[in-house]
Design an enzyme around this catalytic site. Structure first.
Site, PDB file in Angstrom:
ATOM      1  N   PRO A   2       0.739  -1.346   0.141  1.00  0.00           N
ATOM      2  CA  PRO A   2      -0.086  -0.031   0.033  1.00  0.00           C
ATOM      3  C   PRO A   2       0.911   1.286  -0.136  1.00  0.00           C
ATOM      4  O   PRO A   2       1.741   1.357   0.804  1.00  0.00           O
ATOM      5  CB  PRO A   2      -0.815  -0.128   1.345  1.00  0.00           C
ATOM      6  CG  PRO A   2      -0.617  -1.395   1.931  1.00  0.00           C
ATOM      7  CD  PRO A   2       0.740  -1.848   1.057  1.00  0.00           C
ATOM      8  N   GLU A   3       0.410   2.146  -0.956  1.00  0.00           N
ATOM      9  CA  GLU A   3       1.161   3.523  -0.958  1.00  0.00           C
ATOM     10  C   GLU A   3       0.216   4.416  -0.131  1.00  0.00           C
ATOM     11  O   GLU A   3      -0.842   4.023   0.398  1.00  0.00           O
ATOM     12  CB  GLU A   3       1.447   3.927  -2.167  1.00  0.00           C
ATOM     13  CG  GLU A   3       2.315   2.812  -3.136  1.00  0.00           C
ATOM     14  CD  GLU A   3       2.724   3.406  -4.563  1.00  0.00           C
ATOM     15  OE1 GLU A   3       2.681   4.430  -4.658  1.00  0.00           O
ATOM     16  OE2 GLU A   3       2.980   2.378  -5.492  1.00  0.00           O
ATOM     17  N   HIS A  93      -2.332 -16.462   7.915  1.00  0.00           N
ATOM     18  CA  HIS A  93      -1.403 -15.194   7.737  1.00  0.00           C
ATOM     19  C   HIS A  93      -2.127 -13.941   8.630  1.00  0.00           C
ATOM     20  O   HIS A  93      -2.116 -13.071   8.631  1.00  0.00           O
ATOM     21  CB  HIS A  93      -1.146 -14.651   6.462  1.00  0.00           C
ATOM     22  CG  HIS A  93      -0.604 -15.801   5.482  1.00  0.00           C
ATOM     23  ND1 HIS A  93       0.706 -15.979   5.889  1.00  0.00           N
ATOM     24  CD2 HIS A  93      -1.043 -16.176   4.429  1.00  0.00           C
ATOM     25  CE1 HIS A  93       1.046 -16.929   5.123  1.00  0.00           C
ATOM     26  NE2 HIS A  93      -0.058 -17.242   4.182  1.00  0.00           N
ATOM     27  N   ARG A 112       3.433 -11.824   3.517  1.00  0.00           N
ATOM     28  CA  ARG A 112       4.859 -11.514   3.522  1.00  0.00           C
ATOM     29  C   ARG A 112       5.436 -11.190   4.853  1.00  0.00           C
ATOM     30  O   ARG A 112       6.711 -11.186   4.713  1.00  0.00           O
ATOM     31  CB  ARG A 112       5.078 -10.792   2.218  1.00  0.00           C
ATOM     32  CG  ARG A 112       4.850 -11.434   0.925  1.00  0.00           C
ATOM     33  CD  ARG A 112       5.086 -10.598  -0.254  1.00  0.00           C
ATOM     34  NE  ARG A 112       6.620 -10.218  -0.521  1.00  0.00           N
ATOM     35  CZ  ARG A 112       7.058  -9.361  -1.453  1.00  0.00           C
ATOM     36  NH1 ARG A 112       6.195  -8.700  -2.056  1.00  0.00           N
ATOM     37  NH2 ARG A 112       8.305  -9.343  -1.594  1.00  0.00           N
TER      38      ARG A 112
END
Length: 280
Positions: A2-3, A93, A112
């Site tokens: 995400p930016e 996750h 990740r």
DNA sequence: CACACAACCTGTCAGC
DNA sequence: TGCTGACAGGTTGTGT
């Protein structure tokens, strides 16, 4: 992943469900994300009321009572899922699960595990090692042509790399740097120093537009985010160059000429997409 | 100091 | 079908 626009969308979604609520239970399923979670993280957060949610660059900063700040970075693949309780079986996750006093469940999922969280006294906010070095907020008053120009002057790195540098401007990532340079007609390979001056003046409002449009797009997906899958953090957005290798440039590619096709190159290990004819 | 690159970790997809 | 390599939106740490 995400930016800035995605993080802002997550912040707004979380605000709807967390602001004013008490965290009655925190389930921590592993000791670390990218870094170790703070000592007694879950225990120290449990019982706190959420006062306000802010954003700095790609960081979400949540003030809770007792004078603490809960900091969240989503990394590349982090997301928040907001659902009515009770919580079911954790999915793969799902690293942290937060329960509110009005029965909502907020789950942090991160495949990740490049994301991280911190919990610290609000007196340490300005000196936090990850926040202190950050450059100006691109949508704030401190970001203007002169400010950008000063930070690019003398730098011998490609403008693409310079704009990814969070000390130059805080919150741009790979996608929106590509998009902003495309709209500005600036080749990503140009030296940052050559973009100081007039090009910086032009670039600043373009960066604001690119981010602003993305936030607006994210906002529209937020409206009833709870009714769909509850996931915050990713949304579909149309990009003009990012991910469009070999496609005709939307500006100049209508003649079918090969030089009007989007190219992908690698700069400092990251993919850059650009139009070799429009961007100089 | 400025810059390039590897590392962190897991999943997906294209190609053989 | 299975294997391999490339690649993925971020940041830190190391080395030149």
């Amino acid at each position: 992943m995400p930016e800035l626009p995605e993080v802002e969308t997550v912040r707004r979604g979380l605000t709807l469900k967390l602001e004013g609520r008490v965290l009655v239970r925190v389930d921590q399923h592993r000791p670390n994300l990218r870094f170790p979670l703070p000592v007694d993280f879950a225990a120290r957060l449990t019982g706190r009321r959420v006062l306000s949610l802010d954003r700095r660059a790609k960081y979400i900063l949540i003030r809770v009572d007792g004078g603490l700040v809960w900091m969240i970075h989503l990394g590349m693949s982090g997301s928040m899922v907001v659902k009515p309780g009770p919580a079911g079986v954790p999915a793969a996750h799902d690293h942290l699960v937060f329960h509110t006093d009005d029965g909502w469940v907020v789950t942090y999922n991160d495949v990740r595990r490049f994301g991280f969280m911190d919990l610290f006294d609000e007196s340490g906010l300005d000196s936090h090692p990850m926040l202190a070095p950050l450059g100006p907020e691109p949508l704030g008053n401190g970001f203007h042509g002169v400010a950008l120009s000063e930070r690019l002057a003398g730098r011998r790195t490609p403008i693409k790399a310079a704009l990814l540098d969070q000390t130059v401007v805080a919150g741009l990532g790979n996608i929106y740097v590509c998009e902003a340079l495309f709209r500005a007609g600036i080749a990503p390979t140009r030296l940052a120093d050559s973009v100081a001056g007039a090009d910086s003046e032009r670039l600043v409002p373009i960066i604001r537009d690119v981010l602003g449009e993305a936030i607006a797009a994210g906002g529209s997906t937020l409206r009833d985010f709870v009714q769909s899958d509850g996931e915050l953090g990713y949304f579909q957005h149309n990009f003009r160059v990012y991910g469009r290798e070999d496609e005709a440039c939307v500006t100049c590619g209508h003649d079918g000429a090969p030089e009007g096709r989007i190219r992908r190159i690698v700069q400092s290990g990251r993919s850059t997409f650009f139009c070799p004819r429009c961007q100089r």
